[in-house]
Motif scaffolding. Structure first.
Motif, mmCIF file in Angstrom:
data_model
loop_
_atom_site.group_PDB
_atom_site.id
_atom_site.type_symbol
_atom_site.label_atom_id
_atom_site.label_comp_id
_atom_site.label_asym_id
_atom_site.label_seq_id
_atom_site.Cartn_x
_atom_site.Cartn_y
_atom_site.Cartn_z
ATOM 1 N N UNK A 59 0.811 -1.213 0.000
ATOM 2 C CA UNK A 59 0.000 0.000 0.000
ATOM 3 C C UNK A 59 0.845 1.263 0.000
ATOM 4 N N UNK A 60 1.939 1.257 0.778
ATOM 5 C CA UNK A 60 2.749 2.470 0.887
ATOM 6 C C UNK A 60 3.521 2.786 -0.393
ATOM 7 N N UNK A 61 3.597 1.811 -1.330
ATOM 8 C CA UNK A 61 4.309 2.055 -2.585
ATOM 9 C C UNK A 61 3.359 2.133 -3.783
ATOM 10 N N UNK A 62 2.071 1.899 -3.556
ATOM 11 C CA UNK A 62 1.110 1.903 -4.659
ATOM 12 C C UNK A 62 0.762 3.310 -5.114
ATOM 13 N N UNK A 63 0.921 4.260 -4.218
ATOM 14 C CA UNK A 63 0.691 5.663 -4.577
ATOM 15 C C UNK A 63 1.829 6.492 -4.008
ATOM 16 N N UNK A 64 2.120 7.610 -4.652
ATOM 17 C CA UNK A 64 3.165 8.484 -4.152
ATOM 18 C C UNK A 64 4.474 8.302 -4.882
ATOM 19 N N UNK A 65 5.562 8.694 -4.211
ATOM 20 C CA UNK A 65 6.882 8.674 -4.801
ATOM 21 C C UNK A 65 7.778 7.706 -4.032
ATOM 22 N N UNK A 66 8.713 7.095 -4.737
ATOM 23 C CA UNK A 66 9.709 6.253 -4.096
ATOM 24 C C UNK A 66 10.999 6.295 -4.905
ATOM 25 N N UNK A 67 12.104 6.070 -4.208
ATOM 26 C CA UNK A 67 13.414 6.059 -4.860
ATOM 27 C C UNK A 67 14.308 5.071 -4.137
ATOM 28 N N UNK A 68 15.214 4.479 -4.876
ATOM 29 C CA UNK A 68 16.199 3.541 -4.339
ATOM 30 C C UNK A 68 17.529 3.872 -5.027
ATOM 31 N N UNK A 69 18.492 4.365 -4.252
ATOM 32 C CA UNK A 69 19.768 4.821 -4.794
ATOM 33 C C UNK A 69 20.888 4.097 -4.070
ATOM 34 N N UNK A 70 21.854 3.549 -4.832
ATOM 35 C CA UNK A 70 22.949 2.831 -4.220
ATOM 36 C C UNK A 70 24.231 2.959 -5.010
ATOM 37 N N UNK A 71 25.372 2.751 -4.321
ATOM 38 C CA UNK A 71 26.680 2.795 -4.966
ATOM 39 C C UNK A 71 27.660 2.018 -4.116
ATOM 40 N N UNK A 72 28.729 1.536 -4.757
ATOM 41 C CA UNK A 72 29.739 0.788 -4.034
ATOM 42 C C UNK A 72 31.073 0.812 -4.741
ATOM 43 N N UNK A 73 32.140 0.567 -3.976
ATOM 44 C CA UNK A 73 33.490 0.521 -4.538
ATOM 45 C C UNK A 73 34.249 -0.581 -3.831
ATOM 46 N N UNK A 74 35.121 -1.273 -4.619
ATOM 47 C CA UNK A 74 35.824 -2.397 -4.043
ATOM 48 C C UNK A 74 37.230 -2.550 -4.556
ATOM 49 N N UNK A 75 37.840 -3.660 -4.192
ATOM 50 C CA UNK A 75 39.195 -3.965 -4.624
ATOM 51 C C UNK A 75 39.232 -4.203 -6.130
ATOM 52 N N UNK A 76 40.434 -4.183 -6.691
ATOM 53 C CA UNK A 76 40.629 -4.329 -8.139
ATOM 54 C C UNK A 76 39.811 -3.314 -8.932
ATOM 55 N N UNK A 77 39.563 -2.156 -8.299
ATOM 56 C CA UNK A 77 38.863 -1.047 -8.941
ATOM 57 C C UNK A 77 37.466 -1.435 -9.433
ATOM 58 N N UNK A 78 36.823 -2.335 -8.712
ATOM 59 C CA UNK A 78 35.440 -2.700 -9.049
ATOM 60 C C UNK A 78 34.491 -1.646 -8.482
ATOM 61 N N UNK A 79 33.448 -1.322 -9.201
ATOM 62 C CA UNK A 79 32.498 -0.316 -8.742
ATOM 63 C C UNK A 79 31.110 -0.620 -9.289
ATOM 64 N N UNK A 80 30.105 -0.011 -8.673
ATOM 65 C CA UNK A 80 28.744 -0.080 -9.188
ATOM 66 C C UNK A 80 27.959 1.101 -8.644
ATOM 67 N N UNK A 81 26.958 1.527 -9.380
ATOM 68 C CA UNK A 81 26.029 2.567 -8.934
ATOM 69 C C UNK A 81 24.712 2.336 -9.655
ATOM 70 N N UNK A 82 23.611 2.520 -8.956
ATOM 71 C CA UNK A 82 22.297 2.350 -9.565
ATOM 72 C C UNK A 82 21.295 3.266 -8.892
#
Length: 805
Positions: A125-148
């Motif tokens: 119910x809390x996600x059926x109406x209104x606004x929502x966002x999910x933001x993430x990022x990460x960094x690791x060894x061997x220069x691995x990274x991600x962001x979404x």
């Protein structure tokens, strides 16, 4: 009166994973334990009786899901993959699976055999109406990274979604404890995928819906390949090794707009699609080959490739009710263009005695436009429906190819005009050509539908008896003007039977069978008189004597659901390929050159059989077993010769692949579960060809994954898998690897902030190999993979609901 002290009794409620509501299967999302950060695709893979393959195709009891909707609306009709990989699993309340009436059925008020299997994802119910966002990022060894990032706005009539992802993890998934293999066979190469998109959808109520999707895809690949190949030859096999490194960069921009509209007495569904793509590739390779009678031939090459393409298509279908009958129609028109360019530099060493060098450039332009449509009238006569139909399509394609040998001329030693002339020497040589291909396809059909009852089930039997006319005409200039063409009438019958039964206790049975025969005309370009040696080690020729290929298929499917969570399915597809066009080839050991020529052969056929069983082993739905057996058979017929292609003879190889996989999943409690996994696969091939050695390769996988809810809002997910390979010709591929991944998460700020510590391929034993065998030879391939890494990530969740008035 006596008094007794009663011991304290604790009652623990068990969440029901699934239940039936009429003919609808309802899955309770909160009953499935998922790793923090999981998306919708991770939840779907957990559902009993449901499979999700690497291409995003969802099947339920072996039947493909044709519509994925959110809260009952086609919000992701333009790009369902956006929902699978970007909608967070924690937003989902339940998932419903049911057969949905098609537009024709709703228009006519009776069954028009157009129902589609629908998966409806219902949000909390809390996600059926209104606004929502999910933001993430990460960094690791061997220069691995991600962001979404995913941001959405939902309401009762529409949604807006914006999403983006970037990483250099080859889209590798880490441990999730969900009872699926966690990338024990890595994606080949080191990939850097990037994706961004936006979707806008809104509902028109009972009138229909509108959807617009725009998304961009970019990928960079760094790929190293080691390949060992055996070519089956008439007078002794040839062995080849190849070491190569390549870098690729690709961009693709996609747009899709669709309208579904239901009017009074009619419906219409126009769609517009457009794709713009660009790619570049650079590679270098070192190749060696030998036979029993020759020393090694060595080749060093450098290749650069570039391509640009554009494609647009407008299409639509609809229906009009005329009294008690229905008229359906569809139309389409499209245009596409593609420009390709290749630059090749090759140095060859024959038996350490003869050296040769070659530098060349090839440019190819292709333009295509097509249009067509169809009309069918569905008239009802008692228990029969008679459907006459007409269909026509036209396709026009032009291709221009220019080939030139590049001269090694110092840039400052000649005038620009002379350098241009030298670099284009060889213009209008045999590798230059101009093609114009025109294709016509017309179909006059008669279809008979009848409602039937068999084996205690009811359903529909369909017989189709169309007559098809096909015509291809190719005007070509290749050395000299050539005209090739062929026109034929074909009778292409087919039949289809579908039976269904639903009992009051929820037991459901489905049975379908179909058989079809189809014909085609051969590729006109293959029928030209030419010799193409743009690849100096791979020469191709034409053949004007090709026959018309035909295909016959028999497809059987059976599924049974006899209790909640207990389901069985079996599917078998047999395909016969008659007068199939194959590339006969001859190999010259003295020059290391293959010469290919198209020919028509009989005897090729395949069979693919799948059997699956999903069982809830206890009434509390804590134990779940998912298992599947796959079998694939392919009889490959090719034509092989040594030196002289005119003496090519049949080479028949039979390939068998059998695989069994199983997952035993146990839910210990809320947030904690474990799973045992097993997979056994065997490939073997045999041939009666003289000198052929039967080949066998096997792979075994066994492991476990676990999801543990720990104190202090911690969650641990991990998996450990043993992967063993045996039977490879190259001994370095016969390995036993242990793959271990782990993830530790903690939530803060009432679950809004998620911190993750990930370890990928902790034991550093992940590898990627492949094995393929057909009538021409067998190939074993190894690719590089991303290195092991540890990574720290943060993700923030946000949602805001409108204020109540």
């Amino acid at each position: 009166m006596r008094s007794h002290d009663l011991r304290e009794l604790t009652v623990t409620a068990t969440k029901v994973k699934m239940f039936l509501n009429g003919d609808t299967v309802v899955y309770n999302a909160d009953a499935f334990n998922l790793a923090d950060g999981s998306m919708l695709d991770g939840l779907i893979r957990m559902l009993p009786g449901v499979r999700l393959d690497a291409n995003g195709v969802i099947t339920v009891n072996g039947r493909a899901v044709q519509s994925l909707v959110i809260n009952g609306h086609d919000f992701f009709k333009g790009n369902p993959q956006a929902a699978l990989s970007n909608l967070p699993a924690y937003t989902v309340r339940k998932i419903k699976v049911f057969s949905h009436e098609g537009q024709a059925t709703r228009l006519m008020g009776r069954n028009m055999n157009d129902s589609i299997l629908t998966m409806d994802v219902r949000l909390k119910k809390e996600y059926s109406t209104g606004h929502m966002a999910d933001i993430g990022a990460g960094y690791g060894t061997n220069r691995r990274y991600h962001a979404e990032m995913t941001a959405m706005r939902f309401n009762d009539v529409g949604n807006v979604m914006v999403y983006g992802k970037v990483n250099n993890l080859s889209d590798a998934s880490i441990a999730n404890g969900s009872g699926r293999w966690a990338n024990v066979e890595s994606t080949p190469g080191r990939q850097r995928p990037r994706t961004a998109g936006a979707t806008r959808n809104f509902s028109l109520g009972d009138k229909g819906s509108v959807s617009m999707d725009l998304w961009w895809q970019n990928n960079g690949i760094d790929l190293t390949t080691n390949e060992t190949a055996t070519r089956f030859l008439k007078d002794g096999d040839m062995w080849r090794t190849n070491r190569s490194h390549e870098e690729k960069q690709s961009d693709k921009l996609n747009f899709k707009g669709a309208l579904r509209y239901n009017g009074k007495g009619f419906y219409v569904n126009p769609t517009l699609r457009a794709v713009i793509a660009k790619g570049d590739q650079w590679s270098n390779s070192a190749q060696s080959s030998t036979t029993d009678r020759t020393a090694f031939h060595n080749h060093l090459s450098n290749l650069s490739h570039d391509d640009k393409s554009f494609k647009m298509e407008a299409s639509g279908d609809g229906g009009v009710k005329i009294v008690e009958d229905l008229v359906k129609y569809d139309l389409h028109v499209g245009y596409s263009s593609e420009n390709e360019g290749d630059t090749l530099a090759m140095t060859s060493d024959y038996n350490n005695t003869n050296m040769s060098q070659r530098n060349q450039r090839n440019n190819k332009k292709t333009r295509r436009w097509n249009a067509g449509g169809g009309l069918r009238y569905e008239g009802r006569f008692g228990s029969f429906t008679i459907v006459p139909s007409l269909r026509y399509s036209y396709d026009h394609t032009t291709t221009n190819n220019r080939f030139g040998m590049l001269a090694a001329v110092p840039a400052d030693s000649v005038a620009p005009s002379m350098a241009l002339y030298l670099s284009a020497s060889g213009l209008r040589n045999p590798n230059d050509y101009d093609y114009r291909l025109r294709q016509h396809n017309a179909n006059i059909g008669l279809e008979i539908q009848k409602m039937v009852g068999l084996f205690g089930m009811s359903g529909t039997w369909v017989v189709q008896m169309p007559i098809s006319w096909k015509s291809k005409r190719l005007s070509a200039f290749r050395v000299y003007d050539q005209q090739v063409g062929r026109s034929r009438w074909f009778f292409v019958p087919s039949t289809y039977l579908y039976l269904f039964d639903m009992r009051p206790n929820g037991s459901q049975t489905e049975l379908s069978a179909n058989a079809a025969l189809s014909y085609d005309l051969p590729e006109m370009a293959y029928m030209l008189d030419y010799r193409d040696d743009r690849d100096p080690l791979c020469v191709s020729m034409g053949n004007a004597q090709l026959r018309n290929p035909w295909t016959a298929i028999v497809n059987l499917s059976f599924s049974k659901r006899w209790a909640i969570g207990n389901a069985f399915f079996a599917k078998s597809l047999t395909t016969l390929l008659g007068d199939m066009t194959v590339m006969a080839y001859a190999y010259d050991p003295a020059t290391d050159v293959f010469t290919f020529r198209p020919v028509s052969v009989d005897g090729n056929w395949t069979n693919t059989t799948k059997v699956g069983l999903d069982v809830m082993l206890d009434k509390r739905q804590k134990w779940m077993l998912k298992s599947q057996v796959d079998y694939h058979y392919r009889r490959s017929v090719d034509m092989v010769a040594t030196t002289d292609i005119a003496s090519a003879s049949r080479s028949v190889v039979c390939n068998h692949t059998a695989q069994w996989s199983a997952i035993l999943h146990y839910s210990i409690g809320d947030g904690t579960s474990v799973a045992l996994l097993a997979d056994v696969a065997k490939d073997w091939c045999a041939s009666k060809r003289e000198g052929f050695r039967n080949l066998v390769a096997e792979s075994y996988k066994a492991g476990f994954c676990a999801l543990l809810a720990l104190p202090w809002h911690l969650q641990l997910s991990t998996d450990l898998t043993m992967v063993a390979r045996r039977g490879y010709q190259s001994h370095q591929m016969n390995t036993t690897d242990w793959v271990w991944n782990a993830q530790l998460t903690r939530t803060f700020c009432k679950g809004r902030l998620l911190a993750k510590l990930q370890g990928y391929d902790i034991l550093h034993e992940l590898s990627t190999t492949s094995y393929a065998v057909d009538a021409q030879g067998r190939t074993e391939t190894w690719h590089n993979a991303i290195p092991r890494y540890a990574m720290i990530s943060l993700a923030w969740r946000f949602n805001a609901n409108p204020k109540k008035k």
